[in-house]
Design a protein around this motif. Structure first.
Motif, PDB file in Angstrom:
ATOM      1  N   CYS A 445       0.820  -1.210   0.000  1.00  0.00           N
ATOM      2  CA  CYS A 445       0.000   0.000   0.000  1.00  0.00           C
ATOM      3  C   CYS A 445       0.853   1.258   0.000  1.00  0.00           C
ATOM      4  O   CYS A 445       1.868   1.330   0.708  1.00  0.00           O
ATOM      5  N   HIS A 446       0.416   2.235  -0.759  1.00  0.00           N
ATOM      6  CA  HIS A 446       1.084   3.533  -0.831  1.00  0.00           C
ATOM      7  C   HIS A 446       0.059   4.601  -0.474  1.00  0.00           C
ATOM      8  O   HIS A 446      -0.983   4.719  -1.128  1.00  0.00           O
ATOM      9  N   VAL A 447       0.329   5.373   0.590  1.00  0.00           N
ATOM     10  CA  VAL A 447      -0.603   6.407   1.054  1.00  0.00           C
ATOM     11  C   VAL A 447      -0.229   7.746   0.426  1.00  0.00           C
ATOM     12  O   VAL A 447       0.926   8.171   0.488  1.00  0.00           O
ATOM     13  N   VAL A 448      -1.219   8.402  -0.171  1.00  0.00           N
ATOM     14  CA  VAL A 448      -1.046   9.745  -0.719  1.00  0.00           C
ATOM     15  C   VAL A 448      -1.937  10.688   0.066  1.00  0.00           C
ATOM     16  O   VAL A 448      -3.157  10.553   0.076  1.00  0.00           O
ATOM     17  N   SER A 449      -1.311  11.642   0.773  1.00  0.00           N
ATOM     18  CA  SER A 449      -2.050  12.610   1.569  1.00  0.00           C
ATOM     19  C   SER A 449      -1.899  13.991   0.946  1.00  0.00           C
ATOM     20  O   SER A 449      -0.791  14.497   0.811  1.00  0.00           O
ATOM     21  N   THR A 450      -3.018  14.591   0.542  1.00  0.00           N
ATOM     22  CA  THR A 450      -2.975  15.889  -0.134  1.00  0.00           C
ATOM     23  C   THR A 450      -3.874  16.882   0.591  1.00  0.00           C
ATOM     24  O   THR A 450      -4.686  16.508   1.435  1.00  0.00           O
ATOM     25  N   SER A 451      -3.718  18.143   0.248  1.00  0.00           N
ATOM     26  CA  SER A 451      -4.607  19.168   0.793  1.00  0.00           C
ATOM     27  C   SER A 451      -6.032  18.886   0.322  1.00  0.00           C
ATOM     28  O   SER A 451      -6.243  18.174  -0.662  1.00  0.00           O
ATOM     29  N   LEU A 452      -6.992  19.448   1.043  1.00  0.00           N
ATOM     30  CA  LEU A 452      -8.388  19.222   0.690  1.00  0.00           C
ATOM     31  C   LEU A 452      -8.685  19.719  -0.714  1.00  0.00           C
ATOM     32  O   LEU A 452      -9.452  19.091  -1.460  1.00  0.00           O
ATOM     33  N   GLU A 453      -8.076  20.825  -1.113  1.00  0.00           N
ATOM     34  CA  GLU A 453      -8.294  21.354  -2.455  1.00  0.00           C
ATOM     35  C   GLU A 453      -7.808  20.363  -3.510  1.00  0.00           C
ATOM     36  O   GLU A 453      -8.490  20.111  -4.503  1.00  0.00           O
ATOM     37  N   GLU A 454      -6.611  19.792  -3.291  1.00  0.00           N
ATOM     38  CA  GLU A 454      -6.078  18.804  -4.234  1.00  0.00           C
ATOM     39  C   GLU A 454      -6.891  17.518  -4.195  1.00  0.00           C
ATOM     40  O   GLU A 454      -7.088  16.857  -5.220  1.00  0.00           O
ATOM     41  N   PHE A 455      -7.383  17.175  -3.003  1.00  0.00           N
ATOM     42  CA  PHE A 455      -8.168  15.959  -2.841  1.00  0.00           C
ATOM     43  C   PHE A 455      -9.452  16.020  -3.664  1.00  0.00           C
ATOM     44  O   PHE A 455      -9.954  14.990  -4.129  1.00  0.00           O
ATOM     45  N   LYS A 456      -9.992  17.221  -3.823  1.00  0.00           N
ATOM     46  CA  LYS A 456     -11.219  17.376  -4.605  1.00  0.00           C
ATOM     47  C   LYS A 456     -10.982  17.148  -6.095  1.00  0.00           C
ATOM     48  O   LYS A 456     -11.925  16.978  -6.854  1.00  0.00           O
ATOM     49  N   GLY A 457      -9.716  17.144  -6.507  1.00  0.00           N
ATOM     50  CA  GLY A 457      -9.376  17.009  -7.921  1.00  0.00           C
ATOM     51  C   GLY A 457      -9.213  15.563  -8.353  1.00  0.00           C
ATOM     52  O   GLY A 457      -9.946  14.669  -7.916  1.00  0.00           O
ATOM     53  N   SER A 458      -8.188  15.325  -9.164  1.00  0.00           N
ATOM     54  CA  SER A 458      -8.028  14.022  -9.809  1.00  0.00           C
ATOM     55  C   SER A 458      -7.417  12.956  -8.905  1.00  0.00           C
ATOM     56  O   SER A 458      -7.478  11.768  -9.240  1.00  0.00           O
ATOM     57  N   ILE A 459      -6.829  13.353  -7.768  1.00  0.00           N
ATOM     58  CA  ILE A 459      -6.110  12.381  -6.943  1.00  0.00           C
ATOM     59  C   ILE A 459      -7.022  11.248  -6.503  1.00  0.00           C
ATOM     60  O   ILE A 459      -6.597  10.085  -6.407  1.00  0.00           O
ATOM     61  N   ARG A 460      -8.295  11.533  -6.228  1.00  0.00           N
ATOM     62  CA  ARG A 460      -9.219  10.477  -5.800  1.00  0.00           C
ATOM     63  C   ARG A 460      -9.392   9.425  -6.903  1.00  0.00           C
ATOM     64  O   ARG A 460      -9.392   8.221  -6.640  1.00  0.00           O
ATOM     65  N   LEU A 461      -9.552   9.898  -8.134  1.00  0.00           N
ATOM     66  CA  LEU A 461      -9.808   8.990  -9.244  1.00  0.00           C
ATOM     67  C   LEU A 461      -8.550   8.246  -9.685  1.00  0.00           C
ATOM     68  O   LEU A 461      -8.622   7.319 -10.483  1.00  0.00           O
ATOM     69  N   GLU A 462      -7.384   8.661  -9.180  1.00  0.00           N
ATOM     70  CA  GLU A 462      -6.132   7.977  -9.497  1.00  0.00           C
ATOM     71  C   GLU A 462      -5.767   6.951  -8.428  1.00  0.00           C
ATOM     72  O   GLU A 462      -4.766   6.246  -8.555  1.00  0.00           O
ATOM     73  N   SER A 463      -6.574   6.864  -7.364  1.00  0.00           N
ATOM     74  CA  SER A 463      -6.273   5.978  -6.240  1.00  0.00           C
ATOM     75  C   SER A 463      -7.239   4.800  -6.205  1.00  0.00           C
ATOM     76  O   SER A 463      -8.307   4.822  -6.823  1.00  0.00           O
ATOM     77  N   ASP A 464      -6.858   3.771  -5.446  1.00  0.00           N
ATOM     78  CA  ASP A 464      -7.692   2.577  -5.325  1.00  0.00           C
ATOM     79  C   ASP A 464      -8.644   2.673  -4.139  1.00  0.00           C
ATOM     80  O   ASP A 464      -9.811   2.295  -4.235  1.00  0.00           O
TER      81      ASP A 464
END
Length: 572
Positions: A445-464
Motif C-alpha cells: 500500500c502507498h498512502v497519498v495525503s494531499t490538501s483538501l483542495e487537491e483531494f477534490k481534484g483528480s487524486i481520488r480517481l487515481e487511487s484505489d
C-alpha cells in the motif's frame, strides 16, 4: 525567553547524556555571538542549573559541557512565559517546534488548563467575561466561500448569519435574517422576507442586495465546494425591494432550506468586492453575535457585537487559540487514530484535572470514518471478489495474527497487489493504519495525503482506496447528498445510475424520514457491493465544569457560544 532559546539551540547541536568536550569558538559559532557573550550565556545557564560547565583556559583548549535538564522542560518554561505575557504567536511557534515530546506536552497541557477556560476582569467598572478555547487546527479563513475545516465553520457560524437557521435540538428550520418565506406550488420559487435594520459589524444596513450578492457569488464560483450541487441549482436570485428576495430554482429541492441554514450560505456584504476576498477571510464582516477583531496563524479574537439583532451574547470576548499537537493516548486497533471528536471543548482535556468534578455532555453529532473503493480506475478493485477480500481484511478486531490464512491464501496476496490510498492530512493516521493492516495480508500500500483542495481534484480517481469521514449532525442529509454525489463518480456504472436515481428522489421527497430511508438504501447497496467500508464511529463529547451555564449545541453539534455564561464567584 532568549536564554531558553539559546539553550535549545545548544542542545540541538550537542545534546547528549554524556559529557561534551567543546571549545569556546564552537560555542560562540553555535550561539551566533562573540566569545564574551558566549561566556555570559554559559554563566547564566550554570546559574540556572541547566548545565555543568568546567572551563579550560587558553585558545583551542576544550572545556567540559554537561546538560543537566531536558530540552522539553526548557521549551515548556519558554512557552509558559510567552503565554503569560500574551505573546501567543511565540508560544505557538514553540509548540510546533517541540510538540513531538510527550513530556513537554504533558507539562504544557497541565499549565494550559489554567490559561484556557473562563476569565473575568473589571475594566472601567464593567465586568469583562472572556472564554479562551483551544483548537488543534489552524484557522486559514472564515470566508464562507473558502473555508474547508470544521473549526473554521464553527467560528464562522458565530460571525455570520444565514436566511434561516436550525433549531438547536430539533430538525425544525427557523427564521433568522429572513423572518418569513413563501414557496410556490411547484416548489421552485422561494420568496424571503428580511428583517429590517439588521446591521453588519461595520455598522452598515444589510439589505436584499447583500443577499443577492451572496448567492450570485456562490453560483459563479468555479471552486469544488461542499453543497455545491444545491446552490448550482439556483436559476436566479433578485431583490424585489430592500427587504424581499426571490430565489428561483431550476428544479424542486427539499434540502434547499436546510442548505440555507448552513455556514456555507451565510450572508456577506456586497462591499466585499472593495475589501478583497483575501483580506475578507481574516477580517470578515458579518451580522453574527461576535465580530472578529484579530486573526493570525495562532489566534482568532472575537468580541461581542452589541447590536446583534437576536440579542447580545453573554460573553464579551472569545479567544480561539490554535494549539497544534496530537494528544498521546493508549488506543486499541479500532481506535487507532488521533482524536476525531469536535476540536472544541469548554475546558480542554478534563482528564488532567484530577479531583475536579467534571460534567460530560453529548451532542447529537458523531464522526464516522470510512474507506471507499474506486472502481472507475482500471485495476484490481474492479473485481468484486478482490474488493471483498480487501475490505474483509479491515473487518474484525485483533484476529489478523491468528487468521492470516483467511486473506493471505487468496490470489491478492500471491500476486502482491499494490494499492494507492488517498486521503487528507487530518486522516493520515487512519490511512496509515489501513495500509499497515493490509500489509499483514500481503498487500503493498502507498498512502497519498494531499490538501483538501487537491483531494477534490483528480487524486481520488487515481487511487484505489479513499479514506474520508462523515460528520453526522443535523445537516447529515445534506452531507450524505454531497458524499454520495461525489462517490458516484468512482463506483461501477450500473451502481452509479441507481444511486443518481435515488438521490434525485431524495431531493424531491418532502418527508425527512423517507429521505433517511433512501440514504440507507444507498449505504446498504455500497456495503453489499464491497464499495464502502465503515471503519468506526464515535460521538462528539464536550467536557465542562459545573460552573459553566447555558451549554447548548447548535445544529452542527458545536457548542453555541452565544448562550454560554458564567455566574460570579461568591466568597464565603
Amino acid at each position: 525567553m532568549k536564554l531558553h532559546n539559546q539553550f535549545l539551540r545548544l542542545y540541538s547541536h550537542f545534546g547528549t547524556t554524556e559529557d561534551v568536550q567543546i571549545t569556546l569558538d564552537e560555542l560562540a559559532m553555535t550561539l551566533n555571538c562573540t566569545h564574551r557573550n558566549a561566556s555570559i550565556v554559559i554563566g547564566n545557564m550554570v546559574e540556572h542549573e541547566w548545565i555543568y560547565w568546567e572551563p579550560q583556559r587558553g585558545r583551542g583548549r576544550r572545556s567540559t559541557l554537561r546538560f543537566l535538564i531536558q530540552p522539553e522542560e526548557i521549551a515548556a518554561q519558554s512557552m509558559m512565559k510567552a503565554i503569560s505575557r500574551q505573546d501567543l504567536k511565540h508560544a505557538i511557534d514553540q509548540i510546533r517546534v517541540h510538540a513531538r515530546s510527550s513530556m513537554m506536552q504533558d507539562r504544557l497541557q497541565e499549565w494550559l488548563l489554567t490559561y484556557f477556560g473562563h476569565h473575568s476582569e473589571i475594566r472601567s467598572n464593567k465586568q469583562i467575561d472572556t472564554l479562551r478555547l483551544p483548537i488543534r487546527e489552524r484557522l486559514h479563513t472564515l470566508d464562507p466561500l473558502y473555508m474547508n475545516l470544521l473549526a473554521e465553520s464553527f467560528v464562522s457560524s458565530h460571525v455570520f448569519d444565514g436566511l434561516t437557521r436550525r433549531a438547536n435540538n430539533t430538525d425544525e428550520i427557523l427564521p433568522n435574517i429572513a423572518h418569513a418565506w413563501d414557496v410556490n406550488s411547484n416548489r421552485t420559487q422561494w420568496t424571503f422576507y428580511l428583517r429590517k435594520e439588521v446591521l453588519f459589524h461595520n455598522g452598515t444596513l444589510m439589505t436584499a442586495h447583500d443577499v443577492v450578492y451572496t448567492f450570485e457569488r456562490l453560483i459563479e464560483t468555479s471552486r469544488k465546494m461542499l453543497y455545491s450541487f444545491i446552490f448550482k441549482q439556483i436559476k436566479s436570485v433578485r431583490a424585489l425591494n430592500p427587504t424581499t428576495v426571490i430565489i428561483q430554482l431550476k428544479e424542486p429541492n427539499e434540502l434547499f432550506l436546510s442548505f440555507l441554514s448552513t455556514s456555507r450560505a451565510a450572508i456577506v456584504p456586497r462591499e466585499l468586492d472593495q475589501v478583497g476576498e483575501t483580506s475578507f477571510g481574516t477580517k470578515p464582516i458579518g451580522t453574527g453575535p461576535f465580530k472578529v477583531t484579530e486573526m493570525n496563524d495562532s489566534i482568532c479574537v472575537l468580541e461581542v457585537f452589541t447590536h446583534y439583532f437576536q440579542g447580545r451574547a453573554h460573553l464579551d470576548r472569545v479567544e480561539v487559540v490554535s494549539v497544534p499537537w496530537d494528544i498521546p493516548s493508549n488506543k486499541t486497533d479500532t481506535e487507532h487514530t488521533s482524536d476525531p471528536l469536535s476540536p472544541f471543548h469548554i475546558i480542554h482535556n478534563p482528564s488532567l484535572a484530577e479531583g475536579t468534578s467534571w460534567s460530560q455532555i453529548h451532542s447529537e453529532a458523531s464522526v464516522r470514518k470510512f474507506v471507499t473503493c474506486n472502481t472507475k480506475k482500471t485495476g484490481p478493485l474492479t473485481d468484486p471478489v478482490v474488493r471483498a477480500q480487501v475490505l474483509s481484511c479491515l473487518s474484525g478486531d485483533g484476529d489478523i495474527v491468528n487468521n492470516e490464512d483467511s486473506c493471505e491464501s487468496g490470489d491478492a496476496s500471491e500476486n502482491k497487489l499494490t494499492l494507492q490510498i488517498a486521503t487528507i492530512p487530518q486522516y493520515r493516521l487512519d490511512a496509515d493504519f489501513i495500509a499497515e493492516r493490509l500489509a499483514k495480508f500481503g498487500y503493498v500500500c502507498h498512502v497519498v495525503s494531499t490538501s483538501l483542495e487537491e483531494f477534490k481534484g483528480s487524486i481520488r480517481l487515481e487511487s484505489d482506496l479513499i479514506v474520508f469521514s462523515l460528520f453526522r449532525d443535523q445537516d447529515e442529509q445534506l452531507r450524505l447528498l454531497d458524499l454520495y454525489l461525489t462517490m458516484s463518480e468512482h463506483v461501477e456504472p450500473h451502481t452509479r445510475v441507481d444511486i443518481d436515481t435515488l438521490l434525485h428522489n431524495v431531493m424531491r421527497e418532502t418527508d425527512s424520514h423517507v429521505r433517511t430511508q433512501r440514504f440507507a438504501q444507498i449505504e446498504n447497496r455500497l456495503i453489499q457491493e464491497h464499495q464502502l467500508h465503515i471503519l468506526y464511529e464515535r460521538p462528539v463529547q464536550t467536557a465542562y465544569l459545573p460552573s459553566v451555564r447555558g451549554v447548548t449545541f447548535n445544529s452542527q453539534g458545536w457548542v453555541d457560544l452565544r448562550h454560554i455564561w458564567f455566574p460570579p464567584k461568591v466568597d464565603h
